[in-house]
Design a protein around this motif. Structure first.
Motif, PDB file in Angstrom:
ATOM      1  N   GLY A 178      -4.693  -0.504  -8.013  1.00 51.81           N
ATOM      2  CA  GLY A 178      -3.620   0.445  -7.790  1.00 51.81           C
ATOM      3  C   GLY A 178      -2.289  -0.235  -7.562  1.00 51.81           C
ATOM      4  O   GLY A 178      -2.215  -1.441  -7.296  1.00 51.81           O
ATOM      5  N   SER A 181      -1.430   9.049 -11.853  1.00 51.97           N
ATOM      6  CA  SER A 181      -0.136   8.562 -11.357  1.00 51.97           C
ATOM      7  C   SER A 181       0.712   9.674 -10.757  1.00 51.97           C
ATOM      8  O   SER A 181       0.507  10.869 -11.042  1.00 51.97           O
ATOM      9  CB  SER A 181       0.636   7.884 -12.487  1.00 51.97           C
ATOM     10  OG  SER A 181       0.879   8.790 -13.547  1.00 51.97           O
ATOM     11  N   GLU A 186       3.551   5.631  -8.347  1.00 51.95           N
ATOM     12  CA  GLU A 186       2.263   5.205  -7.797  1.00 51.95           C
ATOM     13  C   GLU A 186       1.160   5.519  -8.802  1.00 51.95           C
ATOM     14  O   GLU A 186       1.178   6.575  -9.445  1.00 51.95           O
ATOM     15  CB  GLU A 186       1.977   5.906  -6.473  1.00 51.95           C
ATOM     16  CG  GLU A 186       2.994   5.598  -5.390  1.00 51.95           C
ATOM     17  CD  GLU A 186       2.715   6.354  -4.105  1.00 51.95           C
ATOM     18  OE1 GLU A 186       1.824   5.910  -3.332  1.00 51.95           O
ATOM     19  OE2 GLU A 186       3.380   7.376  -3.870  1.00 51.95           O
ATOM     20  N   VAL A 201      -3.284   4.789  -9.659  1.00 53.59           N
ATOM     21  CA  VAL A 201      -4.585   4.228  -9.334  1.00 53.59           C
ATOM     22  C   VAL A 201      -5.442   4.288 -10.592  1.00 53.59           C
ATOM     23  O   VAL A 201      -5.384   5.260 -11.353  1.00 53.59           O
ATOM     24  CB  VAL A 201      -5.264   4.995  -8.166  1.00 53.59           C
ATOM     25  CG1 VAL A 201      -5.468   6.472  -8.531  1.00 53.59           C
ATOM     26  CG2 VAL A 201      -6.585   4.346  -7.781  1.00 53.59           C
ATOM     27  N   ARG A 208      -2.723  -3.154  -4.979  1.00 56.99           N
ATOM     28  CA  ARG A 208      -3.959  -3.081  -4.207  1.00 56.99           C
ATOM     29  C   ARG A 208      -5.136  -3.489  -5.080  1.00 56.99           C
ATOM     30  O   ARG A 208      -5.159  -3.207  -6.289  1.00 56.99           O
ATOM     31  CB  ARG A 208      -4.177  -1.673  -3.646  1.00 56.99           C
ATOM     32  CG  ARG A 208      -3.193  -1.308  -2.538  1.00 56.99           C
ATOM     33  CD  ARG A 208      -3.618  -0.078  -1.766  1.00 56.99           C
ATOM     34  NE  ARG A 208      -2.698   0.206  -0.668  1.00 56.99           N
ATOM     35  CZ  ARG A 208      -2.776  -0.368   0.521  1.00 56.99           C
ATOM     36  NH1 ARG A 208      -3.739  -1.248   0.783  1.00 56.99           N
ATOM     37  NH2 ARG A 208      -1.916  -0.056   1.473  1.00 56.99           N
ATOM     38  N   ASN A 265      -9.195  -1.833  -2.066  1.00 52.54           N
ATOM     39  CA  ASN A 265      -8.042  -1.136  -1.499  1.00 52.54           C
ATOM     40  C   ASN A 265      -7.273  -2.001  -0.503  1.00 52.54           C
ATOM     41  O   ASN A 265      -6.600  -1.498   0.398  1.00 52.54           O
ATOM     42  CB  ASN A 265      -8.459   0.175  -0.826  1.00 52.54           C
ATOM     43  CG  ASN A 265      -7.281   1.135  -0.663  1.00 52.54           C
ATOM     44  OD1 ASN A 265      -6.351   1.139  -1.476  1.00 52.54           O
ATOM     45  ND2 ASN A 265      -7.308   1.920   0.407  1.00 52.54           N
TER      46      ASN A 265
END
Length: 275
Positions: free
Chosen positions: A167, A199, A213, A215, A255, A259
Motif C-alpha cells: 500500500g 484507491s 492512497e 492498497v 506499507r 501493514n
C-alpha cells in the motif's frame, strides 16, 4: 662577308634552343602552408569538449556541467541532451544541465561558422550514465516534463526499488493557479502480480494539496517488488510557466505486506514546464 654572316647563324641557334627549353619548364608552386593547430582546419568550424563527465562514467547526481572550445572559424555553439531540442545558437562555452533522469545519457555540442550558415557535421559527443536514485523511493518521472499550455497530459509517480509493497499514501502540494490535477489513478506496478488497486483521492479544501492512497488486493505473491508506475496523474497547465509538484514528506509513506511502514529513502518532486 658572306662567310662571317653564315657563321653567326650557327652561333645563334644553340642560344635560341636553350631559351625554348627554359620557357617550357613547369613553374614551381610553393607548398601550401599546413596549420600548426589541428583544430584550425581552413574554412570549417570545429568543437572540442574540454570538461564534463568522462566517457562511459556513472554519475551519482542528477546534474552535469560541460565546457567546450572552438577553433578560429567558430561563430556560435548549440548543444542538447539525449536527442532533445538543440539549444539556441550562442557564444557560451559551458552549460549546466539539471534534473537528469536515471539511465544512459548522450550529450552533444556543435558549432556554426562565422558566416552563420555552415554547421559542424562531425561534432563531439559524450556518453555517460546517471544513477542518482537510491530506493526505496517515490519520484515523479520524468523529473522535468515539457507540456503545452491548456492541453491535458499525464505524469507518472514511480516507486523505485521497493520490496513487498502492499500500500501507499502519496501526499503532494502544488499551485492551483498554475496547474490543475484532474484525476489520479493507480499505475501499472500494482498489477505486476495479477492484483489490482483500491484507491482513494482526497483534495485539501485549500486546493493546494492532494492525497492519493492505494492498497493492492489479490495477486500472487502478495504485494509487489521492483520499480514502476505507482500512480498516474492527469493534469493541465493554465499558464506558460513552471509548476512544481512537491511531496509532503511527513505524509507520504509505503506499507509492506504486514501493514508495516517501508522506509522511503528519497522523494523526488516533479517540474512541469509549459510553453
Amino acid at each position: 662577308m658572306k662567310k662571317i654572316l653564315r657563321k653567326s647563324r650557327f652561333v645563334c641557334l644553340p642560344v635560341v634552343s636553350l631559351l625554348l627549353v627554359l620557357s617550357c619548364e613547369k613553374a614551381v608552386t610553393p607548398p601550401e602552408s599546413v596549420p600548426t593547430n589541428p583544430l584550425d582546419i581552413p574554412g570549417l568550424p570545429v568543437t572540442t569538449i574540454t570538461q564534463g563527465p568522462a566517457q562511459g562514467s556513472v554519475l551519482a547526481t542528477s546534474s552535469a556541467t560541460f565546457r567546450w572550445s572552438g577553433n578560429s572559424e567558430v561563430g556560435a555553439f548549440s548543444c542538447r541532451l539525449n536527442g532533445g531540442t538543440w539549444s539556441f545558437w550562442s557564444t557560451r562555452t559551458d552549460t549546466t544541465i539539471d534534473d537528469i533522469d536515471d539511465g544512459s545519457c548522450l550529450f552533444e555540442v556543435k558549432s556554426r561558422h562565422k558566416n552563420n550558415i555552415t554547421e559542424e557535421q562531425n561534432f563531439p559527443t559524450r556518453s555517460f550514465s546517471v544513477d542518482a536514485i537510491q530506493g526505496p523511493a517515490a519520484i515523479f518521472y520524468p523529473r522535468r516534463k515539457a507540456v503545452t499550455v491548456s492541453q491535458s497530459f499525464t505524469y507518472d509517480i514511480r516507486a523505485e526499488d521497493v520490496s513487498g509493497l502492499l500500500g501507499c499514501k502519496l501526499a503532494m502540494t502544488y499551485d492551483p493557479a498554475i496547474i490543475k490535477i484532474d484525476t489520479i489513478v493507480a499505475g501499472d506496478l500494482v498489477k505486476k502480480n495479477g492484483g489490482f488497486a483500491e484507491s482513494y483521492l482526497t483534495r485539501d479544501p485549500s486546493g493546494v494539496k492532494v492525497v492519493f492512497e492505494a492498497v493492492i488486493l489479490g495477486g500472487t505473491p502478495k504485494g509487489v517488488t521492483g520499480s514502476g508506475a505507482l500512480a498516474t496523474l492527469t493534469c493541465r497547465v493554465v499558464g506558460a510557466q513552471q509548476a512544481n509538484l512537491v511531496f509532503v514528506q511527513t505524509e507520504t509513506l509505503y506499507r509492506d505486506t504486514g501493514n508495516k511502514p517501508l522506509t522511503i529513502r528519497q522523494l523526488v518532486g516533479g517540474k512541469v514546464v509549459a510553453k
